[in-house]
Design a protein around this motif. Sequence first.
Motif, short mmCIF file in Angstrom:
data_model
loop_
_atom_site.label_atom_id
_atom_site.label_comp_id
_atom_site.label_asym_id
_atom_site.label_seq_id
_atom_site.Cartn_x
_atom_site.Cartn_y
_atom_site.Cartn_z
N GLN A 1 5.19 -14.51 -14.53
CA GLN A 1 4.18 -14.87 -13.54
C GLN A 1 4.74 -15.85 -12.51
OE1 GLN A 1 0.86 -17.40 -14.85
NE2 GLN A 1 -0.55 -15.90 -13.95
N LYS A 2 5.51 -16.81 -12.98
CA LYS A 2 6.12 -17.79 -12.08
C LYS A 2 7.09 -17.10 -11.13
CE LYS A 2 8.88 -22.03 -12.17
NZ LYS A 2 9.61 -22.98 -13.06
N GLU A 3 7.88 -16.18 -11.65
CA GLU A 3 8.84 -15.46 -10.83
C GLU A 3 8.15 -14.62 -9.76
OE1 GLU A 3 12.44 -12.15 -11.38
OE2 GLU A 3 11.13 -12.71 -13.07
N ILE A 4 7.04 -13.96 -10.12
CA ILE A 4 6.31 -13.13 -9.16
C ILE A 4 5.75 -13.99 -8.02
CG2 ILE A 4 4.24 -11.71 -8.87
CD1 ILE A 4 4.77 -10.62 -11.72
N ARG A 5 5.18 -15.11 -8.38
CA ARG A 5 4.61 -16.00 -7.35
C ARG A 5 5.69 -16.53 -6.42
NH1 ARG A 5 0.44 -19.36 -11.27
NH2 ARG A 5 -1.22 -17.76 -11.35
N GLU A 6 6.82 -16.91 -7.00
CA GLU A 6 7.91 -17.42 -6.16
C GLU A 6 8.46 -16.32 -5.26
OE1 GLU A 6 10.73 -18.94 -8.90
OE2 GLU A 6 9.64 -20.83 -9.26
N THR A 7 8.50 -15.10 -5.76
CA THR A 7 9.03 -13.98 -4.96
C THR A 7 8.14 -13.67 -3.78
OG1 THR A 7 10.06 -13.03 -6.95
CG2 THR A 7 9.79 -11.57 -5.06
N ILE A 8 6.82 -13.60 -3.99
CA ILE A 8 5.92 -13.26 -2.89
C ILE A 8 5.93 -14.36 -1.82
CG2 ILE A 8 3.86 -14.24 -3.97
CD1 ILE A 8 4.10 -11.10 -1.70
N GLU A 9 6.04 -15.63 -2.24
CA GLU A 9 6.11 -16.72 -1.28
C GLU A 9 7.40 -16.61 -0.46
OE1 GLU A 9 3.87 -18.87 -0.38
OE2 GLU A 9 2.46 -17.97 -1.80
N ARG A 10 8.51 -16.27 -1.12
CA ARG A 10 9.79 -16.14 -0.41
C ARG A 10 9.73 -14.98 0.58
NH1 ARG A 10 13.69 -12.83 -1.58
NH2 ARG A 10 12.92 -12.46 -3.71
N LEU A 11 9.13 -13.85 0.17
CA LEU A 11 9.03 -12.70 1.08
C LEU A 11 8.15 -13.01 2.27
CD1 LEU A 11 8.69 -9.73 -1.48
CD2 LEU A 11 10.68 -10.33 -0.10
#
Length: 307
Positions: free
Chosen positions: A221-231
């Motif tokens: 979940q943490k990785e998904i949130r960080e990925t969408i913010e980076r994108l």
Amino acid sequence: RMLSGYKPKSNVKDSYKILELEEGCSLDDIRNSYRSLAKKYHPDSGSTTADSEAFMKVEEAYRVVLSDVATKKKSNENNEEEEDQFKSKAPQHRHYLSFEGVGFGTPSQREKQYMQFRVDRATEQVLEYRKQRLESQYAVTDLMKAKDVRQSKKVKITQAVERLVEDLIQESMAKGDFDNLSGKGKPLQKFSDCPHIDPMTHNLNRILIDNGYQPEWILMQKEIRETIERLRKSIVASRSKLGGPMTPYRQKQWNRICEQFTEDIRKLNKRIDNFNLVVPILSRQMVHFSADKEIVRAQKTYEALME
């Protein structure tokens, strides 16, 4: 000569004589003799002894002999079947129809012998049963002993390691290695001010989390949130570099950026599917991100920044 005086449909003995054979010969002998005589008398053989009438007599004799052999063979097979049926239906001796075939003498004598035989057999079965039980008990006992030995060795090793660690701690304390630690002599700081949470449990959980022992779904979940913010930041930055209004060349660049962004969102949604399979709480499941909505959002963010 026998061939010259031969009459059709002669008896079996004459047929054997024509083929120069004796009754009771094998099929191979009959065939070999027929071939030999056929070569000798056949009209088309080109032999000096060729004789069509003699050849016809040989052929007729050959058929009679074959028929005789087949008849005898069938008769023998029928006799064997009748004998087997008689053997199977023949009554057995009464000695083998009672008392399991045990004993000899008169029926009363054999009955007594059979009773004694049953007693002896029962005794042997009881002894065999007791023997098997004792063997199984001894086997279980041996396994328990071996298990106890292994367990005791394990306990001894564990205790030895614990004593060694304790000795090293005491030695370090005596040297003063722990004197320069901050918070010496103070209780552990509470990580939560909530009175309803056990401080020790909370501290243990925080220690596990700080050292990377988090559940898989939390990390995902943490990785998904960080990925969408980076994108999101990346596409806004790309749009800002292109500026506006966009020329046809820059519009093509922006289209390529949007295509790559759409592919990244597709991969992210696949990770969301994997996350939803392992998350233990239904309310924590995540929905897919829409690439089109994210692109519109990035455009609005860019316009807000420009204003």
